[in-house]
Design an enzyme around this catalytic site. Structure first.
Site, short mmCIF file in Angstrom:
data_model
loop_
_atom_site.label_atom_id
_atom_site.label_comp_id
_atom_site.label_asym_id
_atom_site.label_seq_id
_atom_site.Cartn_x
_atom_site.Cartn_y
_atom_site.Cartn_z
N SER A 692 0.80 -1.23 0.00
CA SER A 692 0.00 0.00 0.00
C SER A 692 0.83 1.28 0.00
O SER A 692 0.27 2.37 -0.05
CB SER A 692 -0.93 0.01 1.21
OG SER A 692 -0.20 0.02 2.41
N LYS A 735 -6.02 3.75 9.33
CA LYS A 735 -5.13 4.69 8.65
C LYS A 735 -5.64 6.12 8.76
O LYS A 735 -4.86 7.07 8.97
CB LYS A 735 -4.96 4.29 7.19
CG LYS A 735 -4.15 3.01 7.00
CD LYS A 735 -4.00 2.63 5.54
CE LYS A 735 -3.14 1.38 5.39
NZ LYS A 735 -2.96 0.99 3.98
#
Length: 818
Positions: A692, A735
């Site tokens: 990611s 996140k």
């Protein structure tokens, strides 16, 4: 007394007979069994040769295991011997011969021969003895040796001492005494050879005396050991005999049933009759009880059977707690003990609703997955309270032995059931709520895989017949309500397939404030003995505590810091006589000390090549800084920061995409060819992996090669393909929470994650501007502080790509820091 003096004669050639593990002394007669071909030929040659007159030279081998010894394998000093009887042939082609040692000799050289071994030998002459009656020391030494040898004969018990000692007493020559004694001692060949090679009579006496004393010490120790062992054996036999007598007496007097042993037997029989054992378990218990009655109670096997029967009969066979499920009460319990996590609580209520209808557990096992401190274990306790079941917990962290789950077999010393059966006994019911805590922390090694052992436990179709290695009978686990917890989904697929995963995300700041206000502070006040009005903390101070003294997804660190505040408050109330302690932003640092963390943007300035990425770990979300620098080279990319294989491949893919589209990003190909890029991901000691970070790596490389800084208030996450597509990521909520903790204003995420925004709390959406991107070009347009000027194929400026700048500021090139 006579002292010998050897007279040397000329050398002579003699046949040689090597001896294994034996040394012949002069004046000693001994039978020998000879089987080696060369040795037999040497004997035959000595008898048949007129020049040798039955004489043969005997010499010991240094290593008795060698069949064909070479000269270097033989000692130098041996004994000339006479063959005094004809050879006697034996069935195995060996011969028996009687020899008599005459005198010592030393080998000068060996003479080669294919059929036998011969050597030139310098023989010692016959001893000439001279009188020396004044040598008192030698006489004392001679007597000491004879006395010591007498003691040795008595200790060794191999023959009557007088048979050996009397002939020695009759001998006056010192060397002959030494030879006779040495031939009887059970000592090593090397020690006997050493005595043979010494010529000085006094030295020979000293050596043989030392060897006798050593042998006496060894024999004395052997005798002591034998007496000790014999005493122990006799004591054990005596105890056994007395126990048998005691049993017989008790049986005659009718007192056996009233003794302790009788009480234990009666207790076992009573439990077998009253406990609702399965047919298999009852048959096993009766069989073992019959065996136990026939055994000595203090025997090891009786102890094993007694322990086994205690375990078997103490289990809750057929005991079920009447658990009535009230859905409204269950919802109230969950709401009182847990703030937020509405979807998780709804799923638990659904599970309880089905359980209430069908009255038995056939659905999947629940597995609560989330960062530490988000309330997984306490949620399981609340579930047990809501359904009215006993709660038992097993910590599986660090377990590597399959026997910890299934138990050890009774053949092992100290064996016992596995943790499942142990805690079923502790629960004292067949339908508890069983928490398998930290199920992802199990390991495996040569002793087995505990995760595989759990497959039977968690299989609702087969755990009715769970068999523990120790019990050796089936125990029904089908009514047990199993709940597992884990920090990550790092589980074997078969084990994960048996469970329904329920994700528990980290808490927002507002949720932490609410948890502290309604749950932690009242609980901690009670634990520290503080009254309601004696201590308080403002919301502003709580926010500062969360931001500057904790950095976590859960609330454990916050609870520790609040406990620290209350300890100091109790101390101040008792010592300084303060009536009330109020914690505010102004005095928070006085109580908690220096700030542990900084709260604000990840970087203070917008810099070239420095990008803020977002990561997701077992402990929640975190900010991931990506740095890159340009150095002269050959067009290679280097990366550091303890990166995993997946992340390394993601960096290579991002680099290849940017390099293949360098003209679009306004970068001349020569800049790639003549320079290397070093990309680093702090902190270097922390392992990192996953795809990611691809969008952040692309942005860092473009920023570095174009010398355009990246906006400090922008963070991003997303996997990048070689075509520049931005793919979906996981852990979006964690996140975004990490971005919020880092004062990030804008977060760029993949368009495919737009559907996940429904799970994000409203306050996060209000504070963070979330931008969706389908390809990396869109990410770079938002992230860079300056527009990108593309170059056509002729290296001429062709396009100026405008971007939206959140700060509406464009620093001059002179102020850019790199």
């Amino acid at each position: 007394m006579s002292i010998g003096r050897a007279v040397n004669f000329n050398s002579t050639v003699l046949p040689v007979l090597p001896l294994r593990d034996v040394v012949i002394f002069p004046n000693i007669m001994l039978p020998l069994f000879v089987g080696r071909e060369k040795s037999v030929h040497a004997l035959e040659y000595a008898i048949s040769s007129s020049s040798h007159q039955n004489e043969i030279f005997l010499i010991a081998q240094k290593d008795g295991s060698i069949d064909n010894p070479e000269p270097e394998n033989l000692y130098e000093v041996g004994v000339l011997a006479n063959i005094i009887q004809p050879l006697i042939k034996l069935p195995d082609n060996a011969v028996k011969v009687m020899i008599h040692g005459v005198r010592r000799g030393r080998v000068i050289e060996y003479i080669s021969s294919h059929t036998l071994l011969q050597a030139r030998v310098a023989l010692d002459g016959h001893y000439e003895y001279g009188e020396n009656e004044d040598n008192i020391d030698l006489e004392a030494l001679r007597r000491s040796v004879i006395d010591a040898f007498d003691n040795w004969c008595k200790l060794s018990k191999k023959s009557r001492p007088e048979i050996i000692i009397d002939p020695i007493d009759q001998v006056k020559e010192v060397n002959q005494i030494v030879d006779m004694i040495a031939s009887h001692l059970n000592i090593k060949v090397s020690d006997k050879q050493n005595i043979l090679e010494v010529y000085n009579p006094k030295e020979r006496l000293k050596k043989v005396f030392a060897l006798i004393e050593r042998e006496i010490s060894i024999l004395s120790a052997q005798n002591r050991l034998y007496k000790t062992i014999k005493s122990q054996v006799e004591s054990t036999q005596k105890v056994y005999y007395l126990n048998e007598q005691l049993k017989a007496i008790q049986k005659e007097l009718g007192e056996f049933e009233n003794g302790d042993e009788g009480n234990i037997l009666n207790e076992f029989e009573k439990k077998i009759n009253e406990t609702k054992l399965s047919e298999e378990a009852k048959e096993k218990a009766i069989t073992d009880l019959k065996r136990y009655k026939k055994m000595n109670p203090i025997s090891p096997e009786a102890t094993v059977i007694s322990s086994y029967l205690h375990w078997l009969l103490d289990l809750p066979w057929g005991k079920y707690k009447d658990a009535k499920i009230n859905l409204n009460a269950a919802k109230k319990i969950l709401d009182e003990n847990h703030y937020g996590i509405e979807k998780v609580k709804d799923r638990i209520i659904e599970f309880l609703a089905v359980l209430k209808r069908v009255k038995e557990i056939k659905g999947p096992i629940l597995c609560l997955v989330g960062p530490p401190g988000v309330g997984k274990t306490s949620l399981a306790k609340s579930m047990a309270k809501a359904v009215g079941r006993d709660f038992v917990r097993i910590s599986l962290g660090g377990i590597r032995d399959e026997s910890e789950i299934r138990g050890h077999r009774k053949t092992y010393i100290g064996s016992m059931p596995g943790k499942i059966i142990q805690h079923m006994k502790k629960a004292n019911s067949c339908n508890p709520l069983f928490l398998l805590d930290e199920i992802d922390k199990m390991g495996s090694d040569s002793r087995g895989d505990p995760a595989s052992a759990l497959l039977e436990v968690l299989d609702t179709e087969h755990n009715k017949h769970f068999t523990d290695h120790y019990l050796e009978v089936e125990f029904d686990l089908s009514s047990v309500m199993f709940v597992a917890t884990a920090n990550s989904l790092n589980l074997p697929h078969p084990l994960r397939d048996r469970m329904e995963i329920i994700q528990l995300s980290g808490y927002t700041e507002d949720e932490k404030i609410s948890i502290a206000t309604h749950h932690l502070i009242p609980k901690l006040k009670k634990e520290h003995g503080l009254h309601q009005k004696e201590w308080e903390i403002t919301n502003e101070a709580l926010y500062e505590l969360i931001r500057l003294y904790t950095r976590e997804s859960g609330v454990r660190s916050m609870e520790r810091e609040l406990a620290k505040l209350m300890r100091k408050a109790v101390k101040a109330i008792l010592t300084d006589k303060n009536k009330k302690i109020s914690v505010e932003t102004g005095n928070l640092q006085d109580y908690l000390g220096v700030r542990k963390y900084t709260f604000g943007i990840a970087e203070n300035e917008s810099l070239v090549g420095i990008v803020t990425g977002l990561a997701y770990t077992e402990t929640g979300g975190d900010i991931l800084m990506i740095e890159s620098v340009l150095i002269p080279g050959k067009g290679e990319i280097k990366y550091t920061g303890k990166l995993g294989e997946v992340m390394q491949e993601s960096i290579k893919a991002a680099y290849s995409y940017v390099r293949s589209n360098c003209l679009f990003f306004g970068i001349k190909p020569e800049k790639f060819q003549n320079n290397d890029i070093h990309l680093h991901v702090p902190e270097g000691a922390v392992p990192k992996d996953g795809p990611s970070a691809g969008s952040a790596v692309c942005t860092s490389i473009v920023s570095l090669m174009t010398n355009i800084p990246v906006n400090k208030s922008v963070a991003m996450t997303g996997e990048v393909t070689l075509r520049g597509r931005v793919l979906a990521i996981g852990g979006l909520r964690e996140k975004l929470l990490a971005a919020l903790r880092g004062s990030i204003k804008t977060v760029i995420i993949p368009s495919e994650n737009e559907k996940d925004m429904q799970e994000i709390p409203a306050n996060i959406k209000e504070e963070i501007n979330v931008i969706f991107a389908e390809n990396i070009d869109e990410v770079i347009k938002v992230a860079l502080m300056h527009p990108i000027t593309s170059i056509d194929d002729n290296n001429e400026i062709s396009v100026s790509t405008s971007i939206e700048n959140k700060d509406n500021t464009f620093p001059s090139s002179e102020t850019l820091k790199h």
